[in-house]
Motif scaffolding. Sequence first.
Motif, PDB file in Angstrom:
ATOM      1  N   ALA A 256      12.944   1.721   8.723  1.00 31.42           N
ATOM      2  CA  ALA A 256      11.812   0.762   8.696  1.00 31.42           C
ATOM      3  C   ALA A 256      11.364   0.696   7.128  1.00 31.42           C
ATOM      4  O   ALA A 256      11.691   1.679   6.377  1.00 31.42           O
ATOM      5  CB  ALA A 256      10.712   0.973   9.735  1.00 31.42           C
ATOM      6  N   SER A 257      11.141  -0.618   6.616  1.00 31.77           N
ATOM      7  CA  SER A 257      10.528  -0.628   5.435  1.00 31.77           C
ATOM      8  C   SER A 257       9.411   0.083   5.152  1.00 31.77           C
ATOM      9  O   SER A 257       8.536   0.355   6.043  1.00 31.77           O
ATOM     10  CB  SER A 257      10.623  -2.056   5.069  1.00 31.77           C
ATOM     11  OG  SER A 257       9.666  -2.950   5.905  1.00 31.77           O
ATOM     12  N   GLY A 258       8.936   0.385   3.905  1.00 30.02           N
ATOM     13  CA  GLY A 258       7.440   0.970   3.353  1.00 30.02           C
ATOM     14  C   GLY A 258       7.503   2.381   4.002  1.00 30.02           C
ATOM     15  O   GLY A 258       8.630   3.098   3.924  1.00 30.02           O
ATOM     16  N   ASP A 259       6.262   2.844   4.305  1.00 32.77           N
ATOM     17  CA  ASP A 259       6.418   4.096   4.744  1.00 32.77           C
ATOM     18  C   ASP A 259       6.329   3.968   6.222  1.00 32.77           C
ATOM     19  O   ASP A 259       5.272   3.683   6.895  1.00 32.77           O
ATOM     20  CB  ASP A 259       4.901   4.719   4.565  1.00 32.77           C
ATOM     21  CG  ASP A 259       4.583   6.052   4.850  1.00 32.77           C
ATOM     22  OD1 ASP A 259       5.394   6.791   5.602  1.00 32.77           O
ATOM     23  OD2 ASP A 259       3.597   6.783   4.073  1.00 32.77           O
ATOM     24  N   PRO A 260       7.317   4.602   6.906  1.00 32.14           N
ATOM     25  CA  PRO A 260       7.702   4.389   8.476  1.00 32.14           C
ATOM     26  C   PRO A 260       6.412   5.052   9.427  1.00 32.14           C
ATOM     27  O   PRO A 260       6.272   4.965  10.467  1.00 32.14           O
ATOM     28  CB  PRO A 260       8.916   4.944   8.757  1.00 32.14           C
ATOM     29  CG  PRO A 260       9.675   4.927   7.418  1.00 32.14           C
ATOM     30  CD  PRO A 260       8.366   4.988   6.345  1.00 32.14           C
ATOM     31  N   ARG A 261       5.487   6.198   8.679  1.00 33.77           N
ATOM     32  CA  ARG A 261       4.878   6.686   9.395  1.00 33.77           C
ATOM     33  C   ARG A 261       3.620   6.151   9.818  1.00 33.77           C
ATOM     34  O   ARG A 261       2.751   6.516  10.531  1.00 33.77           O
ATOM     35  CB  ARG A 261       4.391   8.223   8.606  1.00 33.77           C
ATOM     36  CG  ARG A 261       5.566   9.250   8.304  1.00 33.77           C
ATOM     37  CD  ARG A 261       5.070  10.225   7.321  1.00 33.77           C
ATOM     38  NE  ARG A 261       4.787   9.683   5.760  1.00 33.77           N
ATOM     39  CZ  ARG A 261       4.524  10.347   4.813  1.00 33.77           C
ATOM     40  NH1 ARG A 261       4.784  11.827   5.197  1.00 33.77           N
ATOM     41  NH2 ARG A 261       4.217   9.721   3.897  1.00 33.77           N
ATOM     42  N   THR A 262       3.336   5.026   9.183  1.00 37.46           N
ATOM     43  CA  THR A 262       2.140   4.015   9.533  1.00 37.46           C
ATOM     44  C   THR A 262       2.369   3.541  10.893  1.00 37.46           C
ATOM     45  O   THR A 262       1.065   3.023  11.298  1.00 37.46           O
ATOM     46  CB  THR A 262       2.321   2.762   8.455  1.00 37.46           C
ATOM     47  OG1 THR A 262       3.388   1.962   8.660  1.00 37.46           O
ATOM     48  CG2 THR A 262       1.825   3.400   7.049  1.00 37.46           C
ATOM     49  N   ARG A 263       3.325   3.757  11.797  1.00 36.15           N
ATOM     50  CA  ARG A 263       3.455   3.499  12.962  1.00 36.15           C
ATOM     51  C   ARG A 263       2.668   4.510  14.021  1.00 36.15           C
ATOM     52  O   ARG A 263       2.461   4.030  14.786  1.00 36.15           O
ATOM     53  CB  ARG A 263       4.911   3.476  13.332  1.00 36.15           C
ATOM     54  CG  ARG A 263       5.524   4.690  13.561  1.00 36.15           C
ATOM     55  CD  ARG A 263       7.299   4.808  14.005  1.00 36.15           C
ATOM     56  NE  ARG A 263       7.685   4.128  12.914  1.00 36.15           N
ATOM     57  CZ  ARG A 263       9.181   4.455  12.970  1.00 36.15           C
ATOM     58  NH1 ARG A 263       9.754   5.020  13.943  1.00 36.15           N
ATOM     59  NH2 ARG A 263       9.853   3.531  12.435  1.00 36.15           N
ATOM     60  N   TYR A 264       2.221   5.306  13.492  1.00 34.19           N
ATOM     61  CA  TYR A 264       1.323   6.326  14.150  1.00 34.19           C
ATOM     62  C   TYR A 264      -0.135   5.839  14.012  1.00 34.19           C
ATOM     63  O   TYR A 264      -0.470   6.101  12.880  1.00 34.19           O
ATOM     64  CB  TYR A 264       2.019   7.624  13.686  1.00 34.19           C
ATOM     65  CG  TYR A 264       3.350   8.014  13.682  1.00 34.19           C
ATOM     66  CD1 TYR A 264       3.871   8.131  15.021  1.00 34.19           C
ATOM     67  CD2 TYR A 264       4.027   8.683  12.770  1.00 34.19           C
ATOM     68  CE1 TYR A 264       5.375   8.251  15.154  1.00 34.19           C
ATOM     69  CE2 TYR A 264       5.416   8.682  12.946  1.00 34.19           C
ATOM     70  CZ  TYR A 264       6.072   8.664  14.214  1.00 34.19           C
ATOM     71  OH  TYR A 264       7.438   8.955  14.180  1.00 34.19           O
ATOM     72  N   ALA A 265      -0.595   5.734  15.110  1.00 28.37           N
ATOM     73  CA  ALA A 265      -2.038   5.342  15.269  1.00 28.37           C
ATOM     74  C   ALA A 265      -3.022   6.485  14.666  1.00 28.37           C
ATOM     75  O   ALA A 265      -3.767   6.403  14.115  1.00 28.37           O
ATOM     76  CB  ALA A 265      -2.379   4.567  16.497  1.00 28.37           C
ATOM     77  N   ASP A 266      -2.551   7.569  15.062  1.00 25.71           N
ATOM     78  CA  ASP A 266      -3.149   8.946  14.679  1.00 25.71           C
ATOM     79  C   ASP A 266      -2.897   9.265  13.346  1.00 25.71           C
ATOM     80  O   ASP A 266      -1.772   9.736  13.030  1.00 25.71           O
ATOM     81  CB  ASP A 266      -2.932   9.704  15.787  1.00 25.71           C
ATOM     82  CG  ASP A 266      -3.636  11.314  15.260  1.00 25.71           C
ATOM     83  OD1 ASP A 266      -4.406  11.267  14.350  1.00 25.71           O
ATOM     84  OD2 ASP A 266      -3.655  12.010  16.384  1.00 25.71           O
ATOM     85  N   THR A 267      -3.634   8.994  12.643  1.00 27.95           N
ATOM     86  CA  THR A 267      -3.226   9.304  11.134  1.00 27.95           C
ATOM     87  C   THR A 267      -3.315  10.663  10.678  1.00 27.95           C
ATOM     88  O   THR A 267      -2.620  11.239   9.697  1.00 27.95           O
ATOM     89  CB  THR A 267      -4.377   8.555   9.996  1.00 27.95           C
ATOM     90  OG1 THR A 267      -5.746   9.121  10.265  1.00 27.95           O
ATOM     91  CG2 THR A 267      -4.368   7.074  10.244  1.00 27.95           C
TER      92      THR A 267
END
Length: 355
Positions: A256-267
């Motif tokens: 995925a583009s950008g930082d794919p970890r942003t998909r996780y709601a729990d930061t």
Amino acid sequence: MPRSLRTAALALAAALALTSLFGGVSAGKASAADTGGLSLAQATTVGLHNTYVPATFSYLAQALDTGTSMIELDVWDDFITKEWKVSHDNPLGNSNNCVDASAASQLYSGGANKDLESCLDDVRVWLAAHPGHAPLYIKLEMKAGFQSTYGLGPAQLDTAIRSHLGSDVFRPADLLAKPGGGTYANLDEAARAGNWPTRAQLAGKVIIEAIPGTVEESNPTDTLWTDVEYATYLRNLNSAGNIGNAEVFPAVHNAASGDPRTRYADTTIRPWFVAFDGDASTYMGGTIDTSWYDTNHYLLVMTDAQNVSPAISDTSPTEAEAQARVAQLAAAHASIVSSDWTTLPTVQAQSLPRG
């Protein structure tokens, strides 16, 4: 033999051994010896998809014999027998080439179709028979995820790994440990600080990556996937001062583009991902800045390398075609170039500077 010739022969043998351990030479790239001094995150190596399949290799050790830097095991949690099964599509049975060897002489004989622990035993025995081997990734696809409620969760997986691989594993706690003492706050901080050891320092070590499985990802009733569950477990272990119990690096699955970890709601779990795994064609499609992974010293597994345009054979490209594809993905910042090129040991043994 004169002493001068004997000395030259020994030097040549040592150089050949180093080449065997750290991969071959590729045009326009540093030599094999050079990659031993690179950190784990500064090198590109080659891996094999689904190495446990008996139709591909009669024995798991044969996959390791190719010189590959990554093997892949598909894992099912059988909560009835409390066993980690290894197969492609049978959640209740083992279908694989693992033989549960306890000595090197047993790696190529005996009955197969053993469980995950037996596969790990085969890896441990093979590594002991090949001291100083370049670092080896084991990719675990958790086909249906964990079953923590039934006693097959991250903690139980870690126990199985620890019991059968022991000190051979480079663990999250090892990445967190600062050379001068103390620890980094999380894996992200440690990776961005470049705290990965060199490949030479990791010789004989195993790095274990886990991704959500195909069944898990297609199950609409499964709301807790492997990546989230293991990262949450890592965070909690660290908070409790028990991070040393963890054996696995969870991976963010799918490109995925950008930082794919942003998909996780729990930061709070995002900093516990430093491994990323997805389709090579997507990474190479022009919308993803793959240099971001390299700049931050994250591990990036690019799968199905053969499908990047122009596509080449998924099983038997020419050696030149495969080497060119590995070099292409190395330049695009892959850490591991994964494929089904099972008959190209010179390609499987390659190691190149990344980027």
